[in-house]
Motif scaffolding. Structure first.
Motif, PDB file in Angstrom:
ATOM      1  N   VAL A  37       0.601  -0.949  -0.337  1.00  0.00           N
ATOM      2  CA  VAL A  37      -0.099   0.020   0.226  1.00  0.00           C
ATOM      3  C   VAL A  37       0.863   1.350  -0.208  1.00  0.00           C
ATOM      4  O   VAL A  37       2.047   1.423   1.044  1.00  0.00           O
ATOM      5  N   TYR A  38       0.357   2.293  -0.900  1.00  0.00           N
ATOM      6  CA  TYR A  38       1.726   3.694  -1.150  1.00  0.00           C
ATOM      7  C   TYR A  38       0.478   4.367  -0.669  1.00  0.00           C
ATOM      8  O   TYR A  38      -0.434   4.419  -1.171  1.00  0.00           O
ATOM      9  N   VAL A  39       1.032   5.303   0.216  1.00  0.00           N
ATOM     10  CA  VAL A  39       0.144   6.135   1.006  1.00  0.00           C
ATOM     11  C   VAL A  39       0.237   8.070   0.030  1.00  0.00           C
ATOM     12  O   VAL A  39       1.616   8.427   0.138  1.00  0.00           O
ATOM     13  N   GLY A  40      -0.215   8.682   0.389  1.00  0.00           N
ATOM     14  CA  GLY A  40       0.000   9.883  -0.229  1.00  0.00           C
ATOM     15  C   GLY A  40      -0.629  10.938   0.520  1.00  0.00           C
ATOM     16  O   GLY A  40      -2.012  10.802   1.168  1.00  0.00           O
ATOM     17  N   CYS A  41      -0.455  12.532   0.278  1.00  0.00           N
ATOM     18  CA  CYS A  41      -1.406  13.596   1.173  1.00  0.00           C
ATOM     19  C   CYS A  41      -0.824  14.895  -0.240  1.00  0.00           C
ATOM     20  O   CYS A  41      -0.296  14.425  -1.319  1.00  0.00           O
ATOM     21  N   ASN A  42      -2.269  15.346   0.053  1.00  0.00           N
ATOM     22  CA  ASN A  42      -1.629  16.965  -0.710  1.00  0.00           C
ATOM     23  C   ASN A  42      -0.898  17.489  -0.241  1.00  0.00           C
ATOM     24  O   ASN A  42      -0.675  17.857   0.538  1.00  0.00           O
ATOM     25  N   VAL A  43      -0.012  18.116  -1.829  1.00  0.00           N
ATOM     26  CA  VAL A  43       1.267  18.319  -0.762  1.00  0.00           C
ATOM     27  C   VAL A  43       0.857  20.342  -1.683  1.00  0.00           C
ATOM     28  O   VAL A  43       1.472  20.420  -3.003  1.00  0.00           O
ATOM     29  N   GLU A  44       1.004  21.377  -1.017  1.00  0.00           N
ATOM     30  CA  GLU A  44       0.308  22.281  -1.914  1.00  0.00           C
ATOM     31  C   GLU A  44       1.390  23.478  -2.370  1.00  0.00           C
ATOM     32  O   GLU A  44       2.390  23.286  -1.785  1.00  0.00           O
ATOM     33  N   ASN A  45       1.548  24.653  -3.056  1.00  0.00           N
ATOM     34  CA  ASN A  45       2.464  25.542  -2.732  1.00  0.00           C
ATOM     35  C   ASN A  45       2.248  26.719  -3.132  1.00  0.00           C
ATOM     36  O   ASN A  45       1.180  26.806  -4.104  1.00  0.00           O
ATOM     37  N   SER A  46       2.931  27.636  -3.197  1.00  0.00           N
ATOM     38  CA  SER A  46       2.667  29.066  -2.728  1.00  0.00           C
ATOM     39  C   SER A  46       2.452  29.680  -4.222  1.00  0.00           C
ATOM     40  O   SER A  46       1.416  30.245  -4.556  1.00  0.00           O
TER      41      SER A  46
END
Ligand code: THU
Length: 125
Positions: A37-46
């Motif tokens: 299982v590979y997890v991810g989250c959102n990674v925002e940028n300015s």
């Protein structure tokens, strides 16, 4: 792993979301055919357009580790609604896993969709 366990795994990943701009936190748990299982989250940028969604974080991690076929993906967010993947993420999922199941949650209830239900006419070459 059960669907609920996959949702719980996505929730853990959601706690790593980097979203100071939208304050929307998203987590994804992507199950490869190997069972990993590979997890991810959102990674925002300015520079907002440089933001990467949770689902694509997970897909990119998996593919870069050599896994390209997937069975299920669970996606959760902090908006209190089913966290439907955006169009770009649906397209990216369709590249590798046109038959993947998408598991979502709302108010403790699980909902299961096929990717084809969510993007019936995905672009392909
Ligand atoms: N987001 C995801 O992580 N996945 C989606 O499928 C839709 C949106 C994120 C991107 C951004 O950080 C925030 O949610 C608001 O759009």
């Amino acid at each position: 792993m059960t669907d609920i366990q996959l949702i719980e795994t996505a929730k853990k990943a959601m706690s790593n979301a980097y979203s100071p701009y939208s304050k929307v936190t998203v987590g994804a748990a992507l199950e490869g055919e190997s069972g990993k299982v590979y997890v991810g989250c959102n990674v925002e940028n300015s520079s907002y357009g440089a933001t990467i969604c949770a689902e694509r974080t997970a897909v990119t991690k998996a593919v870069s580790e050599g896994e390209k076929k997937f069975k299920r993906i669970a996606v959760v967010g902090n908006l209190g609604v089913q966290m439907f993947p955006c169009g770009i993420c649906l397209q990216v999922l369709s590249e590798f896993a046109p038959d993947i199941d998408v598991i979502l949650e709302q108010d403790g209830k699980l909902f299961k969709y096929t990717l084809k239900q969510l993007i019936p006419k995905a672009f392909s070459m």
